[in-house]
Design a protein around this motif. Structure first.
Motif, short mmCIF file in Angstrom:
data_model
loop_
_atom_site.label_atom_id
_atom_site.label_comp_id
_atom_site.label_asym_id
_atom_site.label_seq_id
_atom_site.Cartn_x
_atom_site.Cartn_y
_atom_site.Cartn_z
N HIS A 13 -29.35 -60.87 -68.89
CA HIS A 13 -29.56 -61.04 -70.27
C HIS A 13 -28.77 -61.92 -70.79
N LYS A 14 -29.10 -63.00 -71.79
CA LYS A 14 -28.31 -64.04 -72.25
C LYS A 14 -26.97 -63.31 -73.03
N ASN A 15 -27.19 -62.26 -73.72
CA ASN A 15 -26.19 -61.76 -74.36
C ASN A 15 -25.32 -60.45 -73.68
N TYR A 16 -25.74 -60.25 -72.48
CA TYR A 16 -25.10 -59.02 -71.76
C TYR A 16 -23.52 -59.04 -71.84
N ARG A 17 -22.92 -60.45 -71.55
CA ARG A 17 -21.68 -60.25 -71.84
C ARG A 17 -21.08 -59.91 -72.87
N TYR A 18 -21.80 -59.90 -74.09
CA TYR A 18 -21.43 -59.36 -75.48
C TYR A 18 -22.13 -58.22 -75.85
N PRO A 25 -11.58 -57.52 -74.70
CA PRO A 25 -10.76 -58.28 -73.92
C PRO A 25 -9.26 -58.00 -73.88
N ASP A 26 -8.83 -57.78 -75.38
CA ASP A 26 -7.37 -57.55 -75.73
C ASP A 26 -6.96 -56.17 -75.51
N GLU A 27 -8.11 -55.15 -75.66
CA GLU A 27 -7.78 -53.66 -75.61
C GLU A 27 -8.77 -52.98 -74.94
N PRO A 28 -8.72 -53.17 -73.50
CA PRO A 28 -9.61 -52.51 -72.55
C PRO A 28 -9.99 -51.33 -72.76
N TRP A 29 -9.48 -50.47 -73.23
CA TRP A 29 -9.87 -48.93 -73.24
C TRP A 29 -10.70 -48.84 -74.53
N LEU A 30 -10.94 -50.01 -75.31
CA LEU A 30 -11.88 -49.75 -76.57
C LEU A 30 -13.12 -50.77 -76.17
N ALA A 31 -14.23 -50.27 -76.95
CA ALA A 31 -15.34 -51.15 -76.78
C ALA A 31 -15.26 -52.33 -77.66
N ALA A 32 -16.33 -53.14 -77.04
CA ALA A 32 -16.22 -54.48 -77.99
C ALA A 32 -16.88 -54.25 -79.38
N GLY A 33 -17.81 -53.53 -79.40
CA GLY A 33 -18.60 -53.17 -80.55
C GLY A 33 -17.62 -52.20 -81.31
N SER A 34 -18.06 -51.87 -82.68
CA SER A 34 -17.32 -50.96 -83.52
C SER A 34 -18.67 -50.38 -84.49
N GLY A 76 -26.68 -51.84 -82.94
CA GLY A 76 -26.48 -53.21 -83.37
C GLY A 76 -26.20 -54.23 -82.01
N CYS A 77 -26.69 -53.74 -80.94
CA CYS A 77 -26.42 -54.26 -79.59
C CYS A 77 -27.57 -55.02 -79.31
N ALA A 78 -27.44 -56.58 -78.90
CA ALA A 78 -28.40 -57.39 -78.50
C ALA A 78 -29.19 -57.15 -77.38
N VAL A 79 -28.73 -56.22 -76.55
CA VAL A 79 -29.31 -55.80 -75.32
C VAL A 79 -29.87 -54.26 -75.05
N MET A 80 -29.96 -53.87 -76.49
CA MET A 80 -30.26 -52.30 -76.51
C MET A 80 -31.53 -52.10 -75.78
N VAL A 81 -32.78 -53.00 -76.16
CA VAL A 81 -33.95 -52.90 -75.47
C VAL A 81 -33.94 -52.83 -73.87
N ALA A 82 -33.38 -53.88 -73.36
CA ALA A 82 -33.33 -54.09 -71.90
C ALA A 82 -32.47 -52.84 -71.23
N CYS A 83 -31.42 -52.55 -71.93
CA CYS A 83 -30.75 -51.38 -71.47
C CYS A 83 -31.26 -50.13 -71.44
#
Length: 274
Positions: A13-18, A25-34, A76-83
């Motif tokens: 998926h084109k948005n998988y990395r997001y 990237p700065d705090e690996p123990w936290l998720a990118a989403g909020s 709110g994730c762009a890949v929720m359906v594929a996941c």
């Protein structure tokens, strides 16, 4: 879709990395989403998507709060359906691919309940051999080509009453509800390989699979018609061709004089014999 194909679709998926559950990237123990709570942005730890490995498990209130936070990020994730599609795939033994954790906005328990429902649907549906009759094949093809009840019966080569019964039987065999539409019936039949996709003429989605209000025309119903609740009258005497002539001959025969035949003695007198 197989688990392997579904996973490949997810990672491609084109948005998988997001994705929201990716590590920051700065705090690996936290998720990118909020998520948002009381108008404030709250960061969610990566551990929110999976239960911790603790003896005795985690307290119920902690689990509910953890799963709720993870689901908020998934929504709110762009890949929720594929996941979710990947997480709900099953293997050859009918086991869900991802039985634990939150994926695609769903808990593992939600995926397990959906799998149980799908198993019941498969068991309830009739085997394909039950559809292998001339009338079943004819009515399925007629339903694919027409949606008017009389046209369906005409194409299938049967009267309205028989066509309606066959349609009702198909609904039961396919495990569909009584209020299923024609398109739902055809989709279920296509999934089981009973009808070709290029045969189907789509309607507006409101045509019922079974037409209960349609009555047969008198000319389409075979056999004698009678008033409901009353037995048909039956003649006490059924005329048979030639029977009257036979009766007349029999009466003339019985009226004729009958010859009297005297019995002969069984032995002759001795004098006559001498």
């Amino acid at each position: 879709m197989s688990p392997t194909a579904a996973y490949q679709e997810l990672v491609d998926h084109k948005n998988y990395r997001y994705r929201g559950c990716a590590p920051d990237p700065d705090e690996p123990w936290l998720a990118a989403g909020s998520t948002e709570q009381d108008g404030k942005t709250v960061r969610v730890p990566l551990s929110a998507w999976s239960a911790p490995d603790l003896d005795g498990g985690e307290p119920q209130d902690v689990r509910i709060a953890r799963e709720a936070a993870a689901i908020d990020v998934c929504v709110g994730c762009a890949v929720m359906v594929a996941c979710a599609r990947y997480a709900n795939t099953v293997d050859a033994d009918w086991h869900v691919t991802e039985p634990q954790g939150v994926l695609g906005g769903e808990r593992g328990l939600d995926r397990h309940k959906r799998l149980i429902a799908r198993r019941h649907e498969v068991v309830a549906a009739a085997p394909d051999a039950r559809f292998d009759t001339d009338q079943k094949r004819a009515i399925i093809k007629a339903l694919a080509l027409r949606w008017d009840a009389r046209e369906v019966a005409q194409v299938a080569g049967m009267d309205i009453r028989t066509a309606n019964w066959q349609r009702s039987h198909l609904v039961r065999l396919l495990g569909l509800p009584k209020d299923a539409t024609r398109m739902q019936l055809l989709e279920a039949a296509q999934a089981r390989g009973l009808v070709q996709a290029d045969w189907i003429r789509a309607d507006d989605g409101t045509v019922p699979a079974v037409v209960t209000a349609m009555k047969a025309h008198p000319e389409t119903v075979q056999g004698p018609r009678r008033t409901p609740g009353r037995r048909p009258g039956r003649a006490k005497f059924a005329a048979i061709e030639g029977q009257l002539d036979f009766d007349a001959e029999l009466a003339a025969l019985t009226a004729a004089p009958v010859a009297v035949v005297h019995s002969l003695p069984t032995a002759m007198p001795l004098e006559a014999a001498a």
